[in-house]
Enzyme design. Sequence first.
Site, PDB file in Angstrom:
ATOM      1  N   GLU B  57      25.323 -80.094  32.456  1.00 27.96           N
ATOM      2  CA  GLU B  57      25.519 -80.730  31.154  1.00 27.96           C
ATOM      3  C   GLU B  57      26.937 -81.230  30.952  1.00 27.96           C
ATOM      4  O   GLU B  57      27.156 -82.283  30.357  1.00 27.96           O
ATOM      5  CB  GLU B  57      25.129 -79.765  30.023  1.00 27.96           C
ATOM      6  N   HIS B 126      17.218 -70.552  23.197  1.00 28.14           N
ATOM      7  CA  HIS B 126      16.594 -71.877  23.117  1.00 28.14           C
ATOM      8  C   HIS B 126      16.235 -72.261  21.686  1.00 28.14           C
ATOM      9  O   HIS B 126      15.341 -73.071  21.473  1.00 28.14           O
ATOM     10  CB  HIS B 126      15.286 -71.915  23.916  1.00 28.14           C
TER      11      HIS B 126
END
Lengths: 323, 325
Positions: B57, B126
């Site tokens: 990322e 998450h």
Amino acid sequence: MDKLLAETLYYEMVRGRAFEYAAKEHYMQGDISGFLHLDIGQEALSVGAMKAFAKGDVFSTYREHIMALARGITPKAVMAELFGKEAGVSEGKGGSMHLFDPSHFFYGGDAIVGGHLPNAVGCAYARKFQGEEHGVMAVFGDGATNGGAFFESLNIAAAQKLPLLFLCENNEYAIGTKITRVAPFEKQAKKAEPYMPAIEVDGMDVVAVYEAVSEAQHYLEKGHGPIFVEAMTCRYEGHSMSDPNSYRSTQEMALCKARDPIERMKKVLQEQYGMDAGAIELLETKAQNEIDEAVSFAAEAEEPAPEALMAHVFTEGGTHALS
Amino acid sequence: MLYREALNKALDETMAVDDTIVVLGEDVGRYGGSYRVTEGLYAKYGEKRLIDTPIAELSIVGNAVGMAIGGLRPVAEIMTANFALLAFDQIINHMSKYHYMSAGKITLPMVVRFPQGVSKQLAAQHSESYEQMLSAVPGLKVLAASDVNYAYHALKHAVMSDDPFVFIEHELLYNKKGEVDLKTPLDPFKARIVKEGSDVTIVSYLKMVDDVMAAVPKIEEALGCSCEVVDLCSLNPVDYDTLKASIEKTSRLVMVEEEHKTGGYGAQIVSWAAEKMFYTLDAAPLRIAGADVPIPYNRTLELLSIPTPDSIAEQIIDWGRRNDV
Ligand SMILES: Cc1ncc(C[n+]2csc(CCOP(=O)(O)OP(=O)(O)O)c2C)c(N)n1
Ligand SMILES: [Mg+2]
């Protein structure tokens, strides 16, 4: 390898697969939710590695049910966790991706790809600090070897000669992306070679995995620093229950399944250890029964109480060890 | 059209007219995106413009910054907010600051998109929301799309703009249906009056807008009042004019957000109201937000950790009764 160990490896793989199929079924029935990543096809790797590394600490990923079982966490405690129950190993707070049990030296269950690698390095430092020789194992997928945390961990572990076993489960895919589309090589051990010895093993062969990891642990015990093991493997299902697995051809899947680790070990039991079909079936039935019991247990177990929501944000009392 | 289709259409239409636009991220190309937002674009624009990245990322956003410096218009997709944390260095130290630090010599026409929030039992790593952190960074424009029509127009605007945008989506909105008015562009920085009313202004954004709307009939019936529901849409800059006009009409403010309450985004809105609207308000504002706890897996606990239509209705009714609404 003695017969008892060979039988145990087989038993654990069969039990692991039965667990995964039960989890899949109960996911489809709505008893289990969230992300469910099945380890079917990769049993040799999960079981072989855990059994060989029985004495060290383990840091793993979200695809960890079978490893947790092979570590000695009971199927009841793992299944109850998937059902979100209080009797689950993480009391229903973690779910499938977050199985933790320090009493079995099992520290997750981490769902940030590569995020647990620096943690494993830190734990290896602690073990070296304490003069503990068994070392630490970090398990991760091929996809994790492309992130910064991976390279930082290789470097620090090697620079500080830490007792850390890097175990790469190379199933060639990160969700739908094939590793060779986003990395310059097929074998990720190449990335570790400048830093430490790196060995490759057939991840579909439980005996080979067991032997490679045992050897790697002996290496750690000698205090030479970290070591890298790459196991080539294959997952049979989609990445998780929400992935339709449409990016792999039936032909690719068939090649994969022709290497089935359970069938392979069954042959070994028959041909090298002279076990007959009846004795093997007995093991299989026993494994299935254990899973059936785990499912009934999970289904009947209690939901956590609403007060559990705010418990465990901090330690109880927050008392400092020195005060 | 579905929300994800609206986002797809926005990308498709902008890519068709400007061939410097590239999309990068994990599984965005061949796979079509984990929420299918980029479906079909790989076949249409090829791998040069739909770049499947490794799981990295920091590099996804870092590369996007470099691509923008180099003359492209990158749209970076991060699978979910929790993974965007790995790219916060690039977003905060690089993406938000280059234009300012270079006295305007460098422009970064780029977008970072990701979904966030509680979906269903995805557990602590998450399920979080980070608009509070990102909207506190000068140099970023932060949009939050709750509505299909808004998603389409706002993403198009962000992609075509020369400023760096953070474009926030919600895990549970991708299959939301809505009409898209293709002909009438909208101002993405203007708050949206979702429902007009005269007695209470309820402000929210992203998925909480739908939860508020689901709670409104119950609230209006119980309190015999009329609620005005405002969707902020742009979290930075904030459309204070619309908020002011609404509060001048209703004299009451409720702020609803999904994330953890402490340090949550809504604190900014309530603090503005305390500073600027104090004498207009007939009651202390009410803030409804998630609990200060990592999101648990168990469904009952998970729902206890965030506002739901029921808990929103219950809290507003209780507050309303104590405040003569
Ligand atoms: C930092 C981060 N980025 C993205 C994801 C989403 N994600 C979850 S698993 C996965 C693929 C991982 O592939 P690999 O490491 O090969 O492990 P495998 O699933 O094949 O066992 C991705 C992209 C994540 N969990 N964390
Ligand atoms: Mg993989």
